[in-house]
Every structure is written in C-alpha cells, then in structure tokens.
Design a protein around this motif. Structure first.
Motif, PDB file in Angstrom:
ATOM      1  N   SER A 194       2.741   3.643  16.161  1.00 31.35           N
ATOM      2  CA  SER A 194       1.400   3.210  16.571  1.00 31.35           C
ATOM      3  C   SER A 194       0.408   3.431  15.433  1.00 31.35           C
ATOM      4  O   SER A 194       0.665   4.206  14.497  1.00 31.35           O
ATOM      5  CB  SER A 194       0.944   3.993  17.812  1.00 31.35           C
ATOM      6  OG  SER A 194       0.831   5.373  17.521  1.00 31.35           O
ATOM      7  N   SER A 195      -0.729   2.749  15.544  1.00 33.60           N
ATOM      8  CA  SER A 195      -1.825   2.914  14.603  1.00 33.60           C
ATOM      9  C   SER A 195      -3.107   2.575  15.347  1.00 33.60           C
ATOM     10  O   SER A 195      -3.103   1.749  16.268  1.00 33.60           O
ATOM     11  CB  SER A 195      -1.645   1.984  13.393  1.00 33.60           C
ATOM     12  OG  SER A 195      -2.681   2.166  12.452  1.00 33.60           O
ATOM     13  N   PHE A 196      -4.225   3.223  14.970  1.00 37.09           N
ATOM     14  CA  PHE A 196      -5.450   3.024  15.749  1.00 37.09           C
ATOM     15  C   PHE A 196      -6.659   2.864  14.837  1.00 37.09           C
ATOM     16  O   PHE A 196      -6.651   3.250  13.663  1.00 37.09           O
ATOM     17  CB  PHE A 196      -5.680   4.200  16.709  1.00 37.09           C
ATOM     18  CG  PHE A 196      -5.983   5.504  16.021  1.00 37.09           C
ATOM     19  CD1 PHE A 196      -7.296   5.891  15.778  1.00 37.09           C
ATOM     20  CD2 PHE A 196      -4.964   6.347  15.612  1.00 37.09           C
ATOM     21  CE1 PHE A 196      -7.583   7.082  15.145  1.00 37.09           C
ATOM     22  CE2 PHE A 196      -5.240   7.545  14.975  1.00 37.09           C
ATOM     23  CZ  PHE A 196      -6.547   7.914  14.746  1.00 37.09           C
ATOM     24  N   THR A 231      -5.810   1.022  19.843  1.00 40.98           N
ATOM     25  CA  THR A 231      -4.530   1.508  19.340  1.00 40.98           C
ATOM     26  C   THR A 231      -3.482   0.419  19.473  1.00 40.98           C
ATOM     27  O   THR A 231      -3.289  -0.130  20.565  1.00 40.98           O
ATOM     28  CB  THR A 231      -4.069   2.759  20.113  1.00 40.98           C
ATOM     29  OG1 THR A 231      -5.073   3.763  20.018  1.00 40.98           O
ATOM     30  CG2 THR A 231      -2.776   3.297  19.545  1.00 40.98           C
ATOM     31  N   GLU A 232      -2.830   0.101  18.381  1.00 41.41           N
ATOM     32  CA  GLU A 232      -1.741  -0.884  18.372  1.00 41.41           C
ATOM     33  C   GLU A 232      -0.410  -0.138  18.408  1.00 41.41           C
ATOM     34  O   GLU A 232      -0.174   0.763  17.603  1.00 41.41           O
ATOM     35  CB  GLU A 232      -1.835  -1.761  17.119  1.00 41.41           C
ATOM     36  CG  GLU A 232      -0.761  -2.845  17.049  1.00 41.41           C
ATOM     37  CD  GLU A 232      -0.908  -3.724  15.820  1.00 41.41           C
ATOM     38  OE1 GLU A 232       0.066  -4.403  15.458  1.00 41.41           O
ATOM     39  OE2 GLU A 232      -2.013  -3.729  15.230  1.00 41.41           O
ATOM     40  N   VAL A 233       0.447  -0.521  19.340  1.00 43.81           N
ATOM     41  CA  VAL A 233       1.723   0.177  19.555  1.00 43.81           C
ATOM     42  C   VAL A 233       2.848  -0.840  19.559  1.00 43.81           C
ATOM     43  O   VAL A 233       2.740  -1.905  20.180  1.00 43.81           O
ATOM     44  CB  VAL A 233       1.715   0.956  20.896  1.00 43.81           C
ATOM     45  CG1 VAL A 233       2.999   1.766  21.048  1.00 43.81           C
ATOM     46  CG2 VAL A 233       0.505   1.855  20.993  1.00 43.81           C
ATOM     47  N   THR A 257      -6.799   0.368  24.750  1.00 38.92           N
ATOM     48  CA  THR A 257      -8.217   0.309  24.391  1.00 38.92           C
ATOM     49  C   THR A 257      -9.016   1.223  25.317  1.00 38.92           C
ATOM     50  O   THR A 257      -8.985   1.071  26.531  1.00 38.92           O
ATOM     51  CB  THR A 257      -8.734  -1.138  24.508  1.00 38.92           C
ATOM     52  OG1 THR A 257      -8.412  -1.662  25.797  1.00 38.92           O
ATOM     53  CG2 THR A 257      -8.099  -2.017  23.453  1.00 38.92           C
ATOM     54  N   LEU A 280      -2.819   9.639  21.739  1.00 32.54           N
ATOM     55  CA  LEU A 280      -2.002   8.648  21.056  1.00 32.54           C
ATOM     56  C   LEU A 280      -0.521   8.978  21.143  1.00 32.54           C
ATOM     57  O   LEU A 280       0.316   8.091  21.310  1.00 32.54           O
ATOM     58  CB  LEU A 280      -2.426   8.544  19.589  1.00 32.54           C
ATOM     59  CG  LEU A 280      -3.791   7.890  19.353  1.00 32.54           C
ATOM     60  CD1 LEU A 280      -4.156   7.984  17.882  1.00 32.54           C
ATOM     61  CD2 LEU A 280      -3.785   6.454  19.810  1.00 32.54           C
ATOM     62  N   ASN A 309     -11.872   2.967  20.759  1.00 35.57           N
ATOM     63  CA  ASN A 309     -10.560   3.272  20.195  1.00 35.57           C
ATOM     64  C   ASN A 309      -9.608   2.140  20.547  1.00 35.57           C
ATOM     65  O   ASN A 309      -9.343   1.885  21.725  1.00 35.57           O
ATOM     66  CB  ASN A 309     -10.039   4.603  20.766  1.00 35.57           C
ATOM     67  CG  ASN A 309      -8.687   4.985  20.174  1.00 35.57           C
ATOM     68  OD1 ASN A 309      -8.073   4.218  19.441  1.00 35.57           O
ATOM     69  ND2 ASN A 309      -8.209   6.166  20.519  1.00 35.57           N
ATOM     70  N   SER A 327       2.240   6.676  22.778  1.00 35.39           N
ATOM     71  CA  SER A 327       3.399   6.224  22.016  1.00 35.39           C
ATOM     72  C   SER A 327       4.692   6.540  22.753  1.00 35.39           C
ATOM     73  O   SER A 327       5.630   5.737  22.785  1.00 35.39           O
ATOM     74  CB  SER A 327       3.415   6.877  20.627  1.00 35.39           C
ATOM     75  OG  SER A 327       2.261   6.511  19.913  1.00 35.39           O
ATOM     76  N   TYR A 376      -1.491  -3.095  23.204  1.00 42.47           N
ATOM     77  CA  TYR A 376      -2.704  -2.417  22.742  1.00 42.47           C
ATOM     78  C   TYR A 376      -3.255  -1.515  23.841  1.00 42.47           C
ATOM     79  O   TYR A 376      -3.241  -1.862  25.027  1.00 42.47           O
ATOM     80  CB  TYR A 376      -3.767  -3.441  22.328  1.00 42.47           C
ATOM     81  CG  TYR A 376      -3.345  -4.290  21.148  1.00 42.47           C
ATOM     82  CD1 TYR A 376      -3.581  -3.858  19.845  1.00 42.47           C
ATOM     83  CD2 TYR A 376      -2.687  -5.503  21.340  1.00 42.47           C
ATOM     84  CE1 TYR A 376      -3.178  -4.621  18.764  1.00 42.47           C
ATOM     85  CE2 TYR A 376      -2.280  -6.270  20.269  1.00 42.47           C
ATOM     86  CZ  TYR A 376      -2.533  -5.820  18.978  1.00 42.47           C
ATOM     87  OH  TYR A 376      -2.124  -6.575  17.904  1.00 42.47           O
TER      88      TYR A 376
END
Length: 414
Positions: A202-204, A195-197, A145, A19, A193, A23, A143
């Motif tokens: 970011s957050s997952f 993950t939004e960036v 993935t 991550l 997984n 990021s 995102y």
C-alpha cells in the motif's frame, strides 16, 4: 533531521496502524483459489503439490512446455529469477505420467505509488476529491479514503476526541477514484488520507484541505441571450445560479460575462452581481456568442468553468421620424449610426459618478500644489535678483567718497 513533535508523532503512529490494518484486511481480500501474485523484478517461486524434493515433475505455461527464459527447476518447484512482467500466465505442474498436480495463475505487477490527489468544493457544505495513481501496477487495486477535521487552536493539533471529527470520505461506485466529505464547515480545515492498496502492499497521500481555498462553483445555468427591441447594438443576457449552490443570504455569488462576435476572436468582459446584464456595445447584424462564469462573492476560491455558449444577433433599429425624436429613448443608439466591425476588447465603462468626482478633486489638489511650488520658486529667484552684491556696495561707497573729496577746498584736503 529534526525529530517530529509528540502530537504529530502520535498522529503518524495512528495512521501507520490504520494502514497496516487496512493492508492486512486487503491482503486477505486478494486471496483467491489458484491465483498467485508477484512483484516485477523480484524472484518468484511456484510450488508444485506433493512431497518436497519430488522428482520427475514437469512445468508447463499456458499448456505448452516452453517456459520463460532463465527459469530454474528446483526440488519440483519452479523459480523465476527477477521475473519480468511478460512472465505472468497460467502455470501447471505434472508428474512423469503427465497427470496434473497443480495449476496456478501468476499475476505480476508493481507496488502502489503515492497517488496524486486534488479536491474541490462546488458549494460551501460539501467537498469532493479525486485522485490518479502515479504507477500503473497491472494488479487489482482498491482505495481507502478517510478524513480528519482540524481544530482551530493550533497548526499541528488535530482532533481525535470526538467520533464526529473523523470519518470516511464516501466513494461513489458510479464515479471511480472520487470521494465526498459531506456536511463540512466552511471555515474549517480537513486532512484527507487516500491510501492505494494492491496485493503487494500500500501507499498513501495526506492532503490538507481548506474550504475557502478549494471553493469553485459549478457554471451558471439557464443562460439566455436575446436582442433588445429598437436597440441595434444591445443584447439582454439572463442566467441562474447553479443548482448545486444553495442560495443563502450570507453565501452569494458574483458573475463575469464574456462576449464577442462569432467572426472575431477578441472577448469583452463584464463583472456583475446580478442575474442579468445588458450588452450595450454589440455589433448590429452580427451573431454574438456569450458565456458566463461564477465565483464566491467574497472572492474565495476560484472562478467556475465557463457555461455553455449562447448565441444571438442584435436586431436592426427602428427608423425614427423627425417628429418622433422627442419620444425616442435618449439612451438608444441612432439606427443611422454604422458601428465599426473591428472588435472592441475594452470592457464597458461602468464607473461610479462619485469616483469621477473624487478623481477631479484629486487632480485639482495636485494642480494647486504644483502652482504653489512654482510661485515659491519664482519669488525666491526675484528676491535673489533684487539683493545687491558686496562688490557693488563697495564700488558705490568708493565713488561717494571720491565725489566728497572733490567738493572740499584744496587747503582743507591738505
């Protein structure tokens, strides 16, 4: 709080490293000439070109001298304390003569939230996942993935030895916020997984997926309904497997059929494993609406959505002459019979004759047991009634002695 297991700790470390790398790469991708990103509610500083402490600098927003309330000019830089979302815009700084020194577009927003993820398998070879953001960030977002296949030897043990066990969940540009994991194994589990960036961070979300639990076929296709000739209460229904479901002998579907007259709201329901069915309790002369759904034959996962509606009206029956009664199909209803217009919510009785025989045998055994119990109770009561009591025995002995005494001579008695 309990410490995580070593295996789980290693997995989380690897995920964190991935991550961070994502990021960093994403942060580099957000860099654009003349654009600055800031977080709503945090202090934002806009720097002006030129040496520090330069005086006589003027800041403008969207070409006007009016700046957001509460902003502070410090050594030529513009400070926006606890910037509000509305504070974004095109800023420019000018020297005392009005010459442009720098222009910057300020975009304000929020950190990503944890996305909400759901997965579904329309067949037993692939599954797809979709997600929705939990926070509207007002910033450009992308995102990442990926998935990891789970080994069967332990609940917390995940394979990291083979490159084929880990891969990307492929995103389709034509379907935003969706991805697909191809060539899956039906009896395996996967960890997804998402993950939004965005430029701020970011957050997952991690989601464990089991194919048997998420299987949900597409609706059956090619639904056709037609009246049965000479049968005023019958409709013949046909359909096909959904095109997305590979037809293999060990992965089949079962179906459920719902139907009703258009004028009524109560559905009748029938389940079958065939690709056709004959409705035998339709209402003559009334238009009926029919839909069909599908599910894995072994009852894994969920029922599909209902198919598109199909409609048909049972035709009138033929008038049978008295001499032709012998040649008439005994299974067809008589045209003279007038069906009730009330809807029949009960499903068609398609029970097996052997099941009825088993029920009759069970009822016979139960009746025999009840009869035996009743006879036993009656026998016990009769025996108790016939047994003399102690008082009656004593009374009988006393009377016998008295009769014997009267029969003896007086001298003998004395």
């Amino acid at each position: 709080m309990c410490a995580p297991t070593p295996g789980l700790r290693r997995v989380m470390v690897l995920l964190a490293a991935a991550l961070v790398s994502a990021s960093v790469a994403a942060g580099e991708g957000w860099r654009a000439e003349g654009v600055q990103y800031g977080q709503v509610g945090a202090d934002v500083v806009l720097s002006c070109a030129g040496p520090p402490g330069r005086s006589g600098v003027e800041w403008r927003r969207d070409g006007a001298a009016a700046l957001p309330e509460g902003c502070i000019l410090r050594d030529g830089d513009l400070l926006l304390p606890q910037a509000a979302l509305a504070a974004g815009g095109a800023y420019s700084c000018h020297d005392g003569t009005g010459q442009l020194l720098r222009s910057v577009s300020l975009r304000l927003g929020y950190l990503p939230g944890i996305p909400s993820v759901t997965c579904r398998a329309s067949d037993y070879e692939n599954f797809s996942c979709s997600w929705t953001p939990s926070v509207e960030t007002f910033l450009p977002t992308r995102y990442i993935t990926t998935y990891r296949k789970k080994l069967l030897m332990g609940d917390e043990k995940w394979s990291r030895t083979q490159s084929s066990q880990v891969g990307p969940c492929v995103q389709d540009p034509g379907r935003p916020r969706t991805c697909t994991v191809p060539k899956c194994e039906f009896w395996s589990s996967y960890r997804l997984n998402v993950t939004e960036v965005n430029p701020l961070g970011s957050s997952f979300r991690l989601l464990d997926v089991t194919m048997q639990a998420i299987i949900k076929p597409d609706p059956p296709e090619g639904l056709m309904v037609e009246p049965v000739p000479s049968a005023p209460r019958r409709l013949r229904v046909r359909w096909q497997y959904p095109a997305s479901w590979p037809q293999e002998p060990h992965f089949q579907l079962k179906f459920r059929l719902q139907y009703r007259p258009v004028a009524h709201g109560s559905w009748s329901l029938v389940e079958t494993v065939n690709l056709s069915e004959v409705i035998t309790d339709a209402f003559s002369g009334l238009e009926h609406v029919v839909q069909v759904g599908a599910k894995d034959f072994l009852d894994a996962g969920n029922w599909s959505e209902w198919s598109a509606e199909a409609r048909a009206t049972p035709g009138p029956g033929l008038t049978v002459a008295p001499g032709d009664e012998a040649t008439t199909d005994a299974g067809l209803e008589s045209p003279a019979e007038e069906p009730s217009l009330a809807p029949n919510p009960e499903p068609i009785d398609r029970s097996d004759p052997m099941e009825k025989v088993a029920i009759l045998i069970s009822l016979g055994i139960f009746a025999f047991v009840i009869l035996a119990v009743v006879l036993g109770i009656a026998s016990t009561v009769c025996l108790r009634l016939r047994k003399p009591s102690k008082d009656e025995t004593k009374k009988h002995d006393f009377l016998a002695a008295a009769v014997h005494m009267r029969a003896l001579p007086k001298a003998q008695i004395l």
